[in-house]
Design an enzyme around this catalytic site. Structure first.
Site, PDB file in Angstrom:
ATOM      1  N   SER A 281      -1.392  -0.424  -0.052  1.00 51.46           N
ATOM      2  CA  SER A 281      -0.323  -1.150   0.627  1.00 51.46           C
ATOM      3  C   SER A 281      -0.905  -1.956   1.770  1.00 51.46           C
ATOM      4  CB  SER A 281       0.712  -0.168   1.159  1.00 51.46           C
ATOM      5  OG  SER A 281       0.203   0.476   2.315  1.00 51.46           O
ATOM      6  N   LYS A 282      -0.097  -2.871   2.266  1.00 52.41           N
ATOM      7  CA  LYS A 282      -0.606  -3.767   3.298  1.00 52.41           C
ATOM      8  C   LYS A 282      -1.032  -2.997   4.543  1.00 52.41           C
ATOM      9  CE  LYS A 282       4.029  -4.902   4.977  1.00 52.41           C
ATOM     10  NZ  LYS A 282       4.967  -5.970   5.281  1.00 52.41           N
ATOM     11  N   ARG A 283      -0.456  -1.835   4.735  1.00 53.77           N
ATOM     12  CA  ARG A 283      -0.798  -1.058   5.930  1.00 53.77           C
ATOM     13  C   ARG A 283      -2.198  -0.440   5.828  1.00 53.77           C
ATOM     14  NH1 ARG A 283       2.082   0.268  10.190  1.00 53.77           N
ATOM     15  NH2 ARG A 283       3.989  -0.956  10.293  1.00 53.77           N
TER      16      ARG A 283
END
Length: 524
Positions: A281-283
């Site tokens: 995920s982008k995180r």
RNA sequence: GGAGCGUUCGUCUAACGGUUAGGACCUCAGGUUUUCAUCCUGGUAAUACGGGUUCGAUUCCCGUACGCUCUACCA
């Protein structure tokens, strides 16, 4: 291996020969493009180009609440940077425009109506609160998330449970409503996925998905089928997360009477986070110290910033290469592929089924390889912006290219050139005197003073001559060359790195070399 | 909970019934480089488990375990 699967009653490879290959990447403009998204683009692009087909970008912006300004431009820029420019897009236009679903809104309703008329869809008036209530009422430990399906639809407010008069009255009163697909009770829906082979679902497991929302916009399910049909898409590739809703799409193709035109499907494996499990995920990126987006992206709503591969100093060629082999290989030991290579060798059947954990170390290796093999002039154009940002002045372009040629094998990312090549353009701003000081004495100081004079007298920019001067001087002074090479290197470049000292001295010019040595002597 | 999909060195993967299970990244040990990097040589390291089918299973089938995805008027 031939393309598997069927297309109508004909074998798929026959269809593939008769039908122009047209594929699409269909993102929703909700943010930056991450690794998985770009890889989906890449596989679409490679497949299209390999078969002489068209690659289309379609923006799926049917959810206004999730629309993010700038995201579409970002996607376009990213595709450009990667060299995966679409043949048809909102920007480029094309024979099937518009390419934004929000601009195609009017086209979807007739198909929803057609489905209702044929008995494959129905109108539902339930409010969000009523649906919420239904979920709570039917919730059990065994079934924590009840679906709106054949088991409950008779108990809800829709055109199946209500009389025609009631329905008409509600419609006349402009009661908000959606259109739902009527899933058959107990039917096996089977299709052939180009990567996974035969995949099968029973319709009793899937709910009556909303097709047309209360605001008149289609959901993904309706829009993807309608647009793929209208845009004559021959092959539909998307992430594995779509597999469970594939039966809805299959049925829609059938109910709309387009079964013979249905594209062949391939559900791509997911890219997983390097630590633990789950989809990347982008995180994860900035949490683990590497980018997950193709280019820097700042969310205009939250101001949250995600860094990109481009800005970290990846070559687009390397980025494309590392993405391609994340889940695909050509069956040989080859790992380095140019886009031309990939177009020639790519095949969907060789895409892996399982997800792949992303490994940043390997990603950097690809970049280092691409830098080593890249043309100096090309690298120079990429390095220049980093130099400008670092305040390094480049007067002579051919000099820059030369320097890049002799330093590129020590660079993994583009910004590495600032350290590895910057000292060729300006004296180092910081000098690692701490590495010289412990063994520093007057003998060495005298040596370097004498060396400066000798260098100046020679007025030579020949590394061999400079080396000979150096060695003769160490001999006459009774010193060991090995003990003086490192100090000299540090005086010239600032630290313990770089090519041969005499090559450096000759390249920057003996006058500059002497100046650097003299300056360093003032610090010791 | 249900459904679907998946599972070969730590990681990415090769081997479409017969190999001492191969390569790459990482890592370790050497060598080259009077620095660092590159480069070269070599090493460690894997078929999730249990049943079948077969003369023979990483490969085919079944089960188990584990993981993931989906289960929204989001895509």
């Amino acid at each position: 291996m031939f393309l598997r699967g069927t297309c109508g009653k004909y074998k798929s490879y026959l269809c593939a020969m008769n039908k122009r290959v047209r594929v699409r990447f269909a993102p929703s403009p909700t943010g930056g493009l991450h690794l998985g998204g770009v890889r989906t683009v890449l596989f679409n692009y490679l497949f299209a180009k390999k078969h002489g087909g068209d690659f289309i970008l379609r923006i799926e912006d049917t959810d206004q609440s999730r629309f993010v300004p700038g995201a579409e431009e970002y996607i376009l820029q990213t595709l450009n940077w990667c060299g995966l420019t679409p043949d048809e897009s909102p920007l480029a236009g094309g024979p099937y425009a518009p390419y934004r679903q929000s601009e195609r809104k009017a086209m979807y309703k007739q198909y929803a109506t057609q489905l209702i008329d044929a008995g494959h869809a129905y109108i539902a008036f339930d409010t969000p609160a009523e649906i919420e209530e239904m979920r709570n009422n039917f919730k059990t430990p065994e079934n924590p998330s009840p679906q709106y399906n054949q088991a409950v639809r008779a108990k809800m407010r829709n055109s199946l449970s209500l009389s025609k008069e009631e329905v008409d009255a509600l419609l006349v009163a402009n009661t908000p409503h959606v259109v739902r697909i009527k899933m058959p009770d107990n039917e096996d829906v089977t299709f052939t996925d180009m990567i996974r082979g035969e995949v099968s679902f029973n319709t009793s497991q899937v709910d009556d998905k909303v097709l047309l929302k209360a605001d008149g916009m289609p959901t993904y399910h309706l829009a993807v089928v309608v647009d793929d049909y209208l845009m004559k898409i021959s092959h539909a590739f998307r992430g594995e997360e779509w597999l469970p809703s594939a039966p809805v799409h299959l049925l829609l193709w059938k109910y709309l009477g387009w079964a013979n035109d249905m594209p062949q499907w391939a559900h791509l494996p997911l890219i997983l986070k390097p630590d633990g499990n789950g989809k990347l995920s982008k995180r994860d990126g900035d949490r683990l110290g590497f980018p997950v987006f193709a280019m820097d992206w700042t969310d205009p709503k939250t101001n949250e910033k995600n860094t990109g591969f481009k800005e970290h100093g990846f070559l687009p060629e390397a980025f494309v290469n590392l993405l391609a082999v994340l889940g695909w290989n050509d069956g040989t030991d080859q790992e380095l592929f140019s886009i031309t290579d990939l177009i020639e060798k790519f095949s969907m059947e060789r895409v892996h089924k399982g997800g792949a954990k992303f490994n940043y170390e390997k990603a950097k290796w690809f970049n280092a390889e691409w830098i080593k093999n890249a043309d100096n002039a090309y690298l120079a154009s990429l390095v220049q912006p980093y130099f400008e940002e670092a305040g390094i002045q480049v007067q002579d372009k051919s000099y820059l290219e030369k320097i890049i040629g002799i330093t590129k094998e020590r660079c993994i990312l583009l910004p590495d050139f600032i350290i590895q090549a910057g000292f060729y353009f300006a004296a180092p701003t910081s000098i690692d005197t701490a590495s010289i000081a412990p063994k520093w004495d007057d003998n060495k100081k005298n040596f370097f003073e004498a060396l400066c004079s000798a260098f100046e007298n020679s007025n030579s920019n020949d590394p061999t001559i400079l080396e000979n001067i150096f060695k003769e001087l160490t001999a006459t002074q009774g010193l060991k060359p090995g003990e003086l090479m490192l100090p000299m290197r540090i005086m010239l470049v600032g630290g313990k790195f770089g090519p041969g000292v005499f090559e450096i001295a000759a390249t920057i010019g003996v006058a500059d070399a002497v100046a650097r040595i003299k300056h360093a002597l003032t610090l010791l």
